[in-house]
Design an enzyme around this catalytic site. Sequence first.
Site, PDB file in Angstrom:
ATOM      1  CG  ASP A 153       4.928  -1.313   2.328  1.00  0.00           C
ATOM      2  OD1 ASP A 153       3.737  -1.311   2.742  1.00  0.00           O
ATOM      3  OD2 ASP A 153       5.727  -2.562   1.804  1.00  0.00           O
ATOM      4  CG  HIS A 154       0.302   3.435   5.237  1.00  0.00           C
ATOM      5  ND1 HIS A 154       0.632   3.576   6.676  1.00  0.00           N
ATOM      6  CD2 HIS A 154      -0.379   4.534   4.853  1.00  0.00           C
ATOM      7  CE1 HIS A 154       0.039   4.514   6.916  1.00  0.00           C
ATOM      8  NE2 HIS A 154      -0.531   4.968   6.187  1.00  0.00           N
ATOM      9  NE  ARG A 155       3.006  -4.476   2.740  1.00  0.00           N
ATOM     10  CZ  ARG A 155       3.562  -5.432   1.971  1.00  0.00           C
ATOM     11  NH1 ARG A 155       3.048  -6.531   1.961  1.00  0.00           N
ATOM     12  NH2 ARG A 155       4.823  -4.919   1.321  1.00  0.00           N
ATOM     13  CB  ILE A 156       7.290  -1.003   7.030  1.00  0.00           C
ATOM     14  CG1 ILE A 156       7.299  -2.236   6.357  1.00  0.00           C
ATOM     15  CG2 ILE A 156       8.516  -0.966   7.963  1.00  0.00           C
ATOM     16  CD1 ILE A 156       8.429  -2.585   5.135  1.00  0.00           C
ATOM     17  N   PRO A 210       0.670  -1.256  -0.214  1.00  0.00           N
ATOM     18  CG  PRO A 210       0.020  -1.080   2.116  1.00  0.00           C
ATOM     19  CD  PRO A 210       0.670  -1.991   1.268  1.00  0.00           C
TER      20      PRO A 210
END
Length: 415
Positions: A387-390, A216
């Site tokens: 990367d919005h996961r991180i 994302p």
Amino acid sequence: MAEIIRMPKMSDTMEEGIISSWLKKVGDKVNSGDILAEVETDKATMELESYDDGILLHIGVKNGESVPVNDVIAIIGEKGENIKEILKEEEAKEEETKEEETKEEETKEEEAKEEETITIPEINDISKDKRLKASPLAKKIAEEKGINLTNIKGSGDGGRIIKKDIEENTEIISAQSSTNIILPKTIGEESFDEVPISQMRKTISKRLSESKFSSPHFYITMEINMDNCIKGRKKINETSEVKISFNDIIIKATAAALRKHPMINSSYLEDKLRINHHIHIGVAVAVKNGLLVPIIKFADNKSLSHISLEVKNLANKAKNKNLQPSDWEGNTFTISNLGMFGIDEFTAIINPNDSCILAVGGIKNTPIIKNGEIVPGNLMKVTLSCDHRIVDGAMGSAFLQTLKELIEDPIKILV
């Protein structure tokens, strides 16, 4: 005993290779360690080494042909061995595999058809009844107004068309009775060229599509005042034996900023996060048919002149397709700089398996406010894809703030 030589997987992204040229021919003696052929992969032209001793009995691929990984390309063995039987066995195995794959596909199609329900609406189709059912009055009105009754659904007994049906279908009647406009003929000829997609472009497409749709992305942009950087670079180049570019300074400053913000230098590995302690910066290089990303390893530990020489060397190797796997594997962060092409600002797709990529625009002479006055200045925009996961917005912003401070006062990266 004869040994089958298959197309090896020469990089983590390779799915097929092209035989650039055979360096041995059928009948030649081959020793372990000899180079059999040059193979063009998605990233470089590499040497295909033999691991067997013997005679080259068979070459199954011509120069310039593309071969999927693991397909047979040659056979090495003892003189007089029957290679026809070996090839026959391989063909039988391939046929068996294809049959299994076909059966699986057919089973999936049958299952899909069973699940799919198609409802066909009832249509007043005159093909079932050759005789058109319409009242005399409806036929007379249709004839006078030039209306095709087959396009009108009847509401009378047995689907009979009556006067009311014609009056209610005003849109159809209007379209049928409208005046036809004759347009002039357009003179021209359709034409196009089709060219094969290179191995490099196929890999770029696959990997970046996976990255874009699995990670994302979000983007944050910041302006950096380059006045001091321009002065500092000029002063460095007055005494340096190696010409330092703005890109070299950006790489060095980015490495220093990553040291202060380790989460920007991390990777998402499905069930865990990898926070890298080393800093390997990938530098996007435009080459024919695509893009390569050679790596400046341990960039935070290198001087500006060291970085400058290494970037030039890797760029030349990339353009000549001489990069080796060690030159492109292991990046922890990537920089894409389009400033030299006159691009002010852009967004980039994250390079797997990084958590971020920095898109660098050109330096633009712009009016700025300084001490309450409008003065000429030099601004550069950078955009961080995250990367919005991180990485969240605050984390990415803090990194850009540090990068801005280092570039605006470049003496700090020399300490």
